[in-house]
Design a protein around this motif. Structure first.
Motif, mmCIF file in Angstrom:
data_model
loop_
_atom_site.group_PDB
_atom_site.id
_atom_site.type_symbol
_atom_site.label_atom_id
_atom_site.label_comp_id
_atom_site.label_asym_id
_atom_site.label_seq_id
_atom_site.Cartn_x
_atom_site.Cartn_y
_atom_site.Cartn_z
ATOM 1 N N GLN A 160 -19.430 -19.320 15.060
ATOM 2 C CA GLN A 160 -19.139 -19.024 16.466
ATOM 3 C C GLN A 160 -19.706 -20.111 17.374
ATOM 4 O O GLN A 160 -19.088 -20.485 18.381
ATOM 5 N N ASP B 113 -17.391 -9.488 10.290
ATOM 6 C CA ASP B 113 -18.777 -9.887 10.505
ATOM 7 C C ASP B 113 -19.320 -10.418 9.187
ATOM 8 O O ASP B 113 -18.711 -10.258 8.135
ATOM 9 N N ARG C 239 -21.239 -15.825 10.606
ATOM 10 C CA ARG C 239 -20.588 -15.652 11.910
ATOM 11 C C ARG C 239 -21.280 -16.441 13.016
ATOM 12 O O ARG C 239 -20.624 -17.155 13.796
ATOM 13 N N GLY D 121 -15.813 -9.491 15.944
ATOM 14 C CA GLY D 121 -16.656 -8.582 15.169
ATOM 15 C C GLY D 121 -15.823 -7.696 14.264
ATOM 16 O O GLY D 121 -14.596 -7.805 14.185
ATOM 17 N N ALA D 122 -16.499 -6.793 13.583
ATOM 18 C CA ALA D 122 -15.806 -5.890 12.659
ATOM 19 C C ALA D 122 -15.016 -4.842 13.432
ATOM 20 O O ALA D 122 -15.496 -4.293 14.431
ATOM 21 N N ARG D 123 -13.826 -4.557 12.987
ATOM 22 C CA ARG D 123 -12.965 -3.528 13.568
ATOM 23 C C ARG D 123 -12.480 -2.626 12.435
ATOM 24 O O ARG D 123 -12.263 -3.082 11.315
#
Length: 361
Positions: A225, A217, A221, A235-237
């Protein structure tokens, strides 16, 4: 040793600098060293402009003075060039207390990418900041050479590691769970902060078969996108999910020119995923000859070459990098006060502090 680490980058920030520092501290403590961290949550802070996840400490100098007096460290390492780093540097110079520094971010290029500030201005600041350091620690030989060409001195290597228990090839796939059952292969993955200095748009513009996936993120973004609707922005993981993303990709694409190393490169390799990148700092020292990826001035060429790499060979290469070896090198680079002088130094400093307090009263 009693070691003080002064840093403007610390948890809950999520980036390569924080991962490097937290793992180094953990390994140093496991080796028997006493490590105290001076970091932003200990002070009043404001968000950094254009990067609100980073908190800038305000008015921290006097508190840092008291912390150093109380801790009486045998070695001081200043990891960042922000307010905490500046305050700690000023105190060490004033007290003639030896200290070391490290170069984690290509700060001049980073600032120039975000603000109308010439790169040479950034390098002038960085040279001023690191000049009194006993050792300036850098992650790669290429970065060492470049900084020496800019006039930096006393540069020592400090390599990086990867957690091969977390990032590994035997994890379950994940992209099908995240909506990817119909995504065409190969999967081209980028992981990191979605920001202008990461050059992610170069990856998204590259003509490649299959599916481009962005994990992370950041301020760029929404724009990216909208501009590249065919790419998958997840997204952030974190944790296991992040490790599974690395494992499920066919190639990890690293388009950055501003990183000094890129821990995500090793994390991808540890998962068995080869890396494609430009010949920038980090990739140029890690990838050539590794059989674990490809670099090229043309990113598409690098991607297609990396796709041919053997995943077992990629994993085997990553297994050569350990955080314990990284921490041992860090400790070797520290410049502790010599034993005979250490007690006298802190006793003299306590006397000066008492005299100043009586004078102020």
């Amino acid at each position: 040793m009693r070691i003080v680490l002064a840093t403007d980058a610390w948890e809950p920030q999520v980036n390569g600098v924080v991962r490097t520092l937290t793992r180094t501290v953990a390994e140093c403590r496991a080796m028997g060293h006493e490590v105290e961290v001076i970091e932003p949550s200990q002070f009043r802070t404001i968000p950094a402009p254009t990067y609100p996840e980073i908190k800038l400490a305000l008015g921290a100098e006097e508190e840092i003075r008291e912390k150093l007096r109380a801790l009486e460290p045998e070695a001081v390492h200043i990891a960042t060039e922000g307010p905490i780093g500046i305050a700690t540097r000023r105190i060490c110079v004033e007290w003639k207390l030896p200290f070391t520094t490290s170069y984690h971010t290509k700060f001049p290029e980073y600032i120039s990418a975000r603000f109308p500030v010439p790169v040479q201005v950034g390098y002038a600041y960085m040279k001023w900041f690191h000049k009194p350091s006993g050792r300036l620690m850098v992650a790669t030989p290429t970065l060492k050479k470049e900084l020496e060409e800019h006039g930096f001195k006393n540069i020592s290597p400090w390599t990086r590691g990867v957690d091969t228990d977390v990032f590994r090839p035997d994890l379950e796939r994940i992209f099908d769970e995240l909506g990817g059952k119909d995504w065409p292969r190969p999967y081209w993955l980028n992981v990191g902060r979605v920001a202008v200095e990461k050059n992610i748009e170069a990856f998204l513009e590259t003509d490649l078969p299959g599916t481009k996936i962005v994990v992370g993120d950041g301020p760029a973004r929404a724009e990216l996108q909208a501009k590249y609707p065919e790419a998958k922005f997840l997204g952030a993981r974190f944790g296991d999910e992040l490790a599974r993303c690395f494992r499920d990709a066919d190639v990890f694409v690293f388009p950055s020119w501003t990183d000094t190393f890129g821990l995500v490169i090793l994390e991808a390799m540890a998962a068995g995923t080869p890396v494609a990148a430009y010949p920038a700092h980090g990739p140029i020292d890690l990838v050539p000859g590794s059989n674990a990826g490809a670099i090229d001035e043309d990113l598409k060429t690098a991607c297609l070459e990396a796709l041919k790499c053997d995943r077992d060979a990629t994993r085997a290469y990553a297994e050569k990098f350990s955080w314990r070896a990284s921490a041992e090198q860090f400790v070797q680079n520290l410049e502790p006060y010599p034993d005979p002088e250490r007690g006298r130094f802190w006793r003299r400093l306590r006397r000066i502090a008492r005299v100043r307090r009586r004078a102020a009263a």
